[in-house]
Write an enzyme that holds these catalytic residues in place. Structure first.
Site, PDB file in Angstrom:
ATOM      1  NE  ARG A  34      20.789 -96.579 -59.867  1.00 23.44           N
ATOM      2  CZ  ARG A  34      19.900 -95.589 -59.949  1.00 23.44           C
ATOM      3  NH1 ARG A  34      20.275 -94.400 -60.354  1.00 23.44           N
ATOM      4  NH2 ARG A  34      18.652 -95.781 -59.599  1.00 23.44           N
TER       5      ARG A  34
ATOM      6  CG  HIS B 189      20.894 -89.747 -54.399  1.00 23.32           C
ATOM      7  ND1 HIS B 189      21.819 -90.576 -53.819  1.00 23.32           N
ATOM      8  CD2 HIS B 189      21.252 -89.624 -55.691  1.00 23.32           C
ATOM      9  CE1 HIS B 189      22.704 -90.943 -54.736  1.00 23.32           C
ATOM     10  NE2 HIS B 189      22.374 -90.380 -55.886  1.00 23.32           N
TER      11      HIS B 189
ATOM     12  CE  LYS C 241      26.799 -90.727 -56.313  1.00 26.88           C
ATOM     13  NZ  LYS C 241      26.701 -91.678 -57.433  1.00 26.88           N
TER      14      LYS C 241
ATOM     15  CD  GLN D 122      21.863 -89.488 -65.531  1.00 29.27           C
ATOM     16  OE1 GLN D 122      21.471 -90.274 -66.393  1.00 29.27           O
ATOM     17  NE2 GLN D 122      22.292 -89.885 -64.360  1.00 29.27           N
TER      18      GLN D 122
ATOM     19  CB  THR E  76      12.076 -66.088 -75.866  1.00 25.16           C
ATOM     20  OG1 THR E  76      12.848 -64.881 -75.790  1.00 25.16           O
ATOM     21  CG2 THR E  76      10.890 -65.882 -76.789  1.00 25.16           C
TER      22      THR E  76
ATOM     23  CB  THR F 117      16.507 -68.519 -68.467  1.00 30.76           C
ATOM     24  OG1 THR F 117      15.463 -67.879 -67.745  1.00 30.76           O
ATOM     25  CG2 THR F 117      16.663 -69.939 -67.997  1.00 30.76           C
TER      26      THR F 117
ATOM     27  NE  ARG G  12      13.291 -48.179 -77.293  1.00 32.64           N
ATOM     28  CZ  ARG G  12      13.193 -49.404 -76.797  1.00 32.64           C
ATOM     29  NH1 ARG G  12      14.276 -50.153 -76.657  1.00 32.64           N
ATOM     30  NH2 ARG G  12      12.048 -49.876 -76.406  1.00 32.64           N
TER      31      ARG G  12
ATOM     32  N   GLY H 244      13.916 -56.204 -75.461  1.00 32.78           N
ATOM     33  CA  GLY H 244      13.070 -56.569 -76.599  1.00 32.78           C
ATOM     34  C   GLY H 244      13.080 -55.564 -77.744  1.00 32.78           C
TER      35      GLY H 244
ATOM     36  NE  ARG I  23       8.118 -60.640 -68.553  1.00 32.36           N
ATOM     37  CZ  ARG I  23       9.373 -60.816 -68.940  1.00 32.36           C
ATOM     38  NH1 ARG I  23       9.984 -59.879 -69.645  1.00 32.36           N
ATOM     39  NH2 ARG I  23      10.022 -61.908 -68.623  1.00 32.36           N
TER      40      ARG I  23
HETATM   41  O1  LIG Z   1      24.250 -90.824 -57.691  1.00 35.45           O
HETATM   42  C1  LIG Z   1      24.149 -90.792 -58.874  1.00 35.45           C
HETATM   43  C2  LIG Z   1      23.917 -89.552 -59.550  1.00 35.45           C
HETATM   44  C3  LIG Z   1      22.602 -89.597 -60.262  1.00 35.45           C
HETATM   45  O2  LIG Z   1      21.570 -89.623 -59.316  1.00 35.45           O
HETATM   46  C4  LIG Z   1      22.446 -88.342 -61.091  1.00 35.45           C
HETATM   47  O3  LIG Z   1      21.677 -87.482 -60.692  1.00 35.45           O
HETATM   48  O4  LIG Z   1      23.097 -88.254 -62.137  1.00 35.45           O
HETATM   49  C5  LIG Z   1      22.534 -90.818 -61.149  1.00 35.45           C
HETATM   50  C6  LIG Z   1      22.808 -92.095 -60.422  1.00 35.45           C
HETATM   51  O5  LIG Z   1      22.818 -93.165 -61.343  1.00 35.45           O
HETATM   52  C7  LIG Z   1      24.118 -92.005 -59.704  1.00 35.45           C
HETATM   53  O6  LIG Z   1      24.272 -93.127 -58.884  1.00 35.45           O
HETATM   54 MG   LIG Z   2      14.845 -60.809 -68.848  1.00 32.70          MG
END
Ligand SMILES: O=C1C[C@@](O)(C(=O)O)C[C@@H](O)[C@@H]1O
Ligand SMILES: [Mg+2]
Length: 443
Positions: A57, A158, A185, A250, A280, A284, A325, A347, A385
């Site tokens: 980078r 991006h 990308k 990342q 908790t 997800t 139940r 739960g 809830r």
């Molecule tokens: O374009 C990308 C992807 C990125 O933005 C990422 O989200 O991992 C990280 C950057 O370094 C890379 O150039």
């Molecule tokens: Mg749930």
């Protein structure tokens, strides 16, 4: 078994000895050093992590006048330390979330220069911000010049402020292909869960319909699962953090490596039953784990609702808790017939001894644990809830938790703390624990 539809069509591209493929995603680790010394140090450390590709980078590098020879010096240092790992050259401009703004002529001059010395320093790909530069007249010529050196062009775009629609994401990638990018990308930022799905769907479509391989990701903690479930997106490269992350979300390189393997070839000999106090994150985590592994997910309450054709609260109202139940016990029994399934339990499910015995016949029980404060933060705005709605407070949650938690603790095979709330890390931890106990393995 994993669903076939999850698998995307085979697509490959060769770049200076490295084969990009939508069947086996390559791991790329970024170098983010700000001076030559730091760049060298990072290259050395990252080489030991053994990624498939390393991204320099260049926008992190503090340099006056964007002098070509100084860029060359960095590339030389990187290549010397990487010992054959191919390099992606990226100058991420501040327009697209990078560290520096740069004059567009300088930007193009540097891309072109790096392409000319690409073979010498093992630069396999050059990132070109095609989208922001799209009105720049000479972009077609620039791409041709770059490509004539044998290096491949990654067209990139991006969106740090949000996630465009599925159609717009697809169109960005398509426009890149039309402009001459070898690889297309896009990185987007999700605000809600549905945005993650949008990125996955747009990627699927683009991977199917374009000839060029794609690289896609939804950023941040919420989107991080898309850096792993490339089985679904078809992304040929995923970025893992080495010394520093170069974008939000990342996971560390090692975690990406294990989870990618889990995603591509993971085998499990049991079901995973998720238990834990409300809030908790059972739903997800079930969802993230399912996206990562391709295993089916079943929510027990949902299963009952579908089987009975009635909402839970109506079942309670018409037939009483005891009746519900019993349905729950039957549901758990049915579900043990399944394989490779993530079962989110309500739960109250493990309060009955019989239910625990049933779960133990086919499932490993994984308990998600959080402090009352964390639970409060997560559920405070929920209106569905009933137990909490008359008293939504940390004190009340603590009281209820004190009643339930000892039982959860005593029946769980694996306990995982979710206070930090990192989905990918939680999945990593669960799969690692399953691996330790011999239930899960990767090739
Ligand atoms: O374009 C990308 C992807 C990125 O933005 C990422 O989200 O991992 C990280 C950057 O370094 C890379 O150039
Ligand atoms: Mg749930």
């Amino acid at each position: 078994m994993r669903k076939r539809e999850d698998f995307v069509p085979m697509k490959t591209l060769e770049c200076r000895g490295i084969t990009l493929s939508d069947k086996q995603t390559k791991i790329c680790v970024p170098i983010t050093g700000t001076d030559l010394e730091e760049i060298k140090e990072q290259a050395e450390k990252i080489a030991n992590m053994n990624p498939d590709v390393v991204e320099w980078r260049a926008d992190f590098y503090d340099v006056k006048d964007n002098d070509e020879t100084e860029f060359e010096q960095c590339l030389k240092a990187i290549n010397d330390n990487l010992k054959k790992i191919p390099i992606i050259y990226t100058y991420r401009t501040s327009n697209e979330g990078g560290e520096k703004s740069i004059d567009v002529d300088d930007y193009c001059r540097l891309c072109k220069y790096v392409s000319e010395i690409s073979e010498k320093y093992n630069v396999a790909m050059i990132d070109v911000e095609l989208y922001e530069n799209k009105d720049q007249k000479n972009i077609g010529k620039l791409l041709l010049d770059i490509k004539s050196t044998g290096v491949k062009v990654i067209g990139s775009n991006h969106h740090f402020e949000g996630t465009p629609s599925e159609k717009d994401i697809f169109n960005v990638l398509k426009t890149m292909e039309e402009a001459g990018a070898d690889i297309c990308k896009i990185a987007v930022m999700p605000k809600e869960k549905v945005d993650v799905k949008t990125l996955i769907n747009a990627s699927k479509k683009a991977n199917k319909e374009l000839n060029a391989p794609i690289i896609t990701m939804s950023m941040g903690e919420l989107g991080a699962v898309t850096r792993i479930c490339t089985r679904m997106t078809g992304s040929v490269i995923t970025f893992g953090a080495g010394v520093n992350a170069s974008a939000p979300g990342q996971p560390p390189c090692e975690m990406v490596r294990f989870l990618l393997k889990a995603s591509e070839s993971g085998k499990i000999d049991c079901n995973v039953a998720l238990i834990g106090f409300m809030g908790t994150g059972k739903t997800t985590i079930s969802n993230a784990l399912s996206r990562i592994t391709g295993f089916k997910e079943v929510d027990v309450d949902q299963y009952i609702v579908e089987k009975e054709g009635m909402a839970i609260k109506d079942i309670f109202a018409e037939n009483g808790e005891q009746y519900f139940r019993n349905l729950e016990t039957q549901a758990l029994r049915d579900l043990q017939e399944e394989k490779e399934t993530i079962i989110s339990c309500g739960g109250g499910a493990v309060l009955r001894d019989e239910n625990v015995e049933i779960l133990n016949t086919g499932s490993v029980i994984v308990q998600l644990k959080a402090t009352p404060e964390t639970v409060f933060e997560r559920v405070k705005d929920h209106t569905h809830r009933p137990i909490l709605n008359n008293d939504m407070s940390v004190r009340h949650i603590t009281e209820l938790m004190n009643q339930r938690e000892p039982r959860y603790n005593s029946v769980a095979d694996i306990q995982v703390n979710v206070d930090k709330g990192d989905r990918v890390e939680t999945c990593y931890y669960i799969l690692k624990e399953l691996e330790k106990t011999g239930h899960f393995s990767v090739e």
